[in-house]
Scaffold this motif. Structure first.
Motif, PDB file in Angstrom:
ATOM      1  N   ALA A  29     -54.202  91.472  46.513  1.00 56.09           N
ATOM      2  CA  ALA A  29     -55.627  90.843  46.738  1.00 56.09           C
ATOM      3  C   ALA A  29     -55.993  90.695  47.801  1.00 56.09           C
ATOM      4  O   ALA A  29     -55.827  90.610  48.721  1.00 56.09           O
ATOM      5  N   ALA A  31     -57.443  89.565  51.121  1.00 63.32           N
ATOM      6  CA  ALA A  31     -55.873  88.460  52.667  1.00 63.32           C
ATOM      7  C   ALA A  31     -57.346  88.596  53.453  1.00 63.32           C
ATOM      8  O   ALA A  31     -58.256  89.924  53.718  1.00 63.32           O
ATOM      9  N   ARG A 109     -49.935  87.366  54.406  1.00 66.64           N
ATOM     10  CA  ARG A 109     -51.833  86.715  54.378  1.00 66.64           C
ATOM     11  C   ARG A 109     -52.433  86.115  53.583  1.00 66.64           C
ATOM     12  O   ARG A 109     -52.023  86.870  52.213  1.00 66.64           O
ATOM     13  N   ARG A 110     -53.431  84.891  54.478  1.00 63.86           N
ATOM     14  CA  ARG A 110     -53.730  84.617  52.998  1.00 63.86           C
ATOM     15  C   ARG A 110     -54.899  84.796  52.314  1.00 63.86           C
ATOM     16  O   ARG A 110     -55.402  85.767  52.659  1.00 63.86           O
ATOM     17  N   ARG A 111     -54.475  84.307  51.035  1.00 61.38           N
ATOM     18  CA  ARG A 111     -55.694  84.825  50.789  1.00 61.38           C
ATOM     19  C   ARG A 111     -56.894  84.530  50.527  1.00 61.38           C
ATOM     20  O   ARG A 111     -57.036  82.853  50.859  1.00 61.38           O
ATOM     21  N   THR A 112     -58.005  85.179  50.398  1.00 60.85           N
ATOM     22  CA  THR A 112     -59.538  84.622  50.453  1.00 60.85           C
ATOM     23  C   THR A 112     -60.137  84.496  49.408  1.00 60.85           C
ATOM     24  O   THR A 112     -61.208  84.095  49.424  1.00 60.85           O
ATOM     25  N   HIS A 113     -59.840  85.788  47.974  1.00 64.05           N
ATOM     26  CA  HIS A 113     -60.622  85.227  47.001  1.00 64.05           C
ATOM     27  C   HIS A 113     -59.730  85.044  45.732  1.00 64.05           C
ATOM     28  O   HIS A 113     -58.614  85.030  46.415  1.00 64.05           O
ATOM     29  N   GLN A 115     -59.454  85.801  41.137  1.00 71.21           N
ATOM     30  CA  GLN A 115     -59.052  86.892  40.453  1.00 71.21           C
ATOM     31  C   GLN A 115     -59.952  85.911  39.157  1.00 71.21           C
ATOM     32  O   GLN A 115     -59.723  85.093  38.591  1.00 71.21           O
ATOM     33  N   TRP A 123     -62.522  89.814  42.200  1.00 70.72           N
ATOM     34  CA  TRP A 123     -62.547  88.702  43.058  1.00 70.72           C
ATOM     35  C   TRP A 123     -63.660  87.799  43.319  1.00 70.72           C
ATOM     36  O   TRP A 123     -65.061  88.214  43.491  1.00 70.72           O
ATOM     37  N   ARG A 125     -64.605  84.571  45.582  1.00 71.89           N
ATOM     38  CA  ARG A 125     -64.432  83.637  46.862  1.00 71.89           C
ATOM     39  C   ARG A 125     -64.531  81.745  45.710  1.00 71.89           C
ATOM     40  O   ARG A 125     -65.067  81.640  44.895  1.00 71.89           O
ATOM     41  N   ARG A 152     -56.428  75.622  45.204  1.00 72.82           N
ATOM     42  CA  ARG A 152     -54.804  76.171  44.543  1.00 72.82           C
ATOM     43  C   ARG A 152     -55.035  75.510  43.246  1.00 72.82           C
ATOM     44  O   ARG A 152     -55.021  76.624  42.294  1.00 72.82           O
TER      45      ARG A 152
END
Length: 200
Positions: A29, A31, A109-113, A115, A123, A125, A152
């Motif tokens: 994904a 990130a 890492r923090r997911r930015t998008h 699915q 993807w 935002r 989330r």
């Protein structure tokens, strides 16, 4: 000439097929930058500074520049030091700093998008999903303003209405707007009617 009755369905299937990942391996994904990226850049600049000091000492050693060797003087000063009480907190701080740098290097890492459900490599935002939900709610008669925050697990919606509005209709519009996501969050709507608030 009329199109075959299943042309729309075939078109959607073709679109979905075109957006599948044909490469082998795991799909990652989108990130944010790794946590160590900024710290690594700063450390890189510090190392470049140390390299400049080394070049300066080399120039002094060959006689192109007058002065003393900074690295040699620093090494001699460190060698003459003995253990003192003030070194304990410094040692603890350095250990904690090392552990923090290690955590930055390995933390996910923090997911930015998020699915989309039908498309394997498409993807969007969370902010775009929130704007989509707010725009859908503004089409409801009686809704003056809508604000959406997509998390989330929950999408929190605040709508300002000028009168009585069917809360089921609001919930259905918001749910429909975020339904293209692979894992749509649960919708929670708060209605604000003039000077009073109604939770649903």
């Amino acid at each position: 000439m009329t199109a075959p009755p299943d042309s729309a369905q075939r078109s959607r299937e073709e679109i979905v097929a075109e957006n599948q990942d044909l490469a082998e391996g795991k799909i990652f994904a989108p990130a944010a930058y790794p946590g160590a990226a900024i710290v690594g850049a700063v450390l890189g600049l510090l190392l470049i500074g140390l390299a400049c000091i080394g070049i300066r000492d080399l120039i002094v050693r060959v006689g192109w520049l007058d002065g003393s060797s900074w690295t040699q003087n620093s090494a001699a000063w460190i060698a003459e030091r003995t253990w003192q009480t003030w070194m304990w907190p410094v040692a603890v701080i350095l250990v904690l700093l090392g552990l923090w740098l290690l955590w930055l290097a390995v933390k996910p890492r923090r997911r930015t998008h998020v699915q989309l459900g039908d498309y394997q490599v498409m993807w969007t935002r969370r902010g775009d999903v929130a704007r989509r939900a707010s725009a859908a709610l503004l089409t409801v008669t009686g809704v003056d303003h809508a604000t959406t925050v997509v998390g989330r697990r929950r999408a929190k919606v605040t709508v300002t209405v000028s009168g009585e509005v069917d809360k089921t209709l609001l919930h259905d519009r918001a749910t429909e707007a975020i339904s293209p996501l692979k894992h749509p969050p649960r919708v929670k709507i708060r209605r604000v009617v003039r000077s009073r608030e109604v939770r649903s």
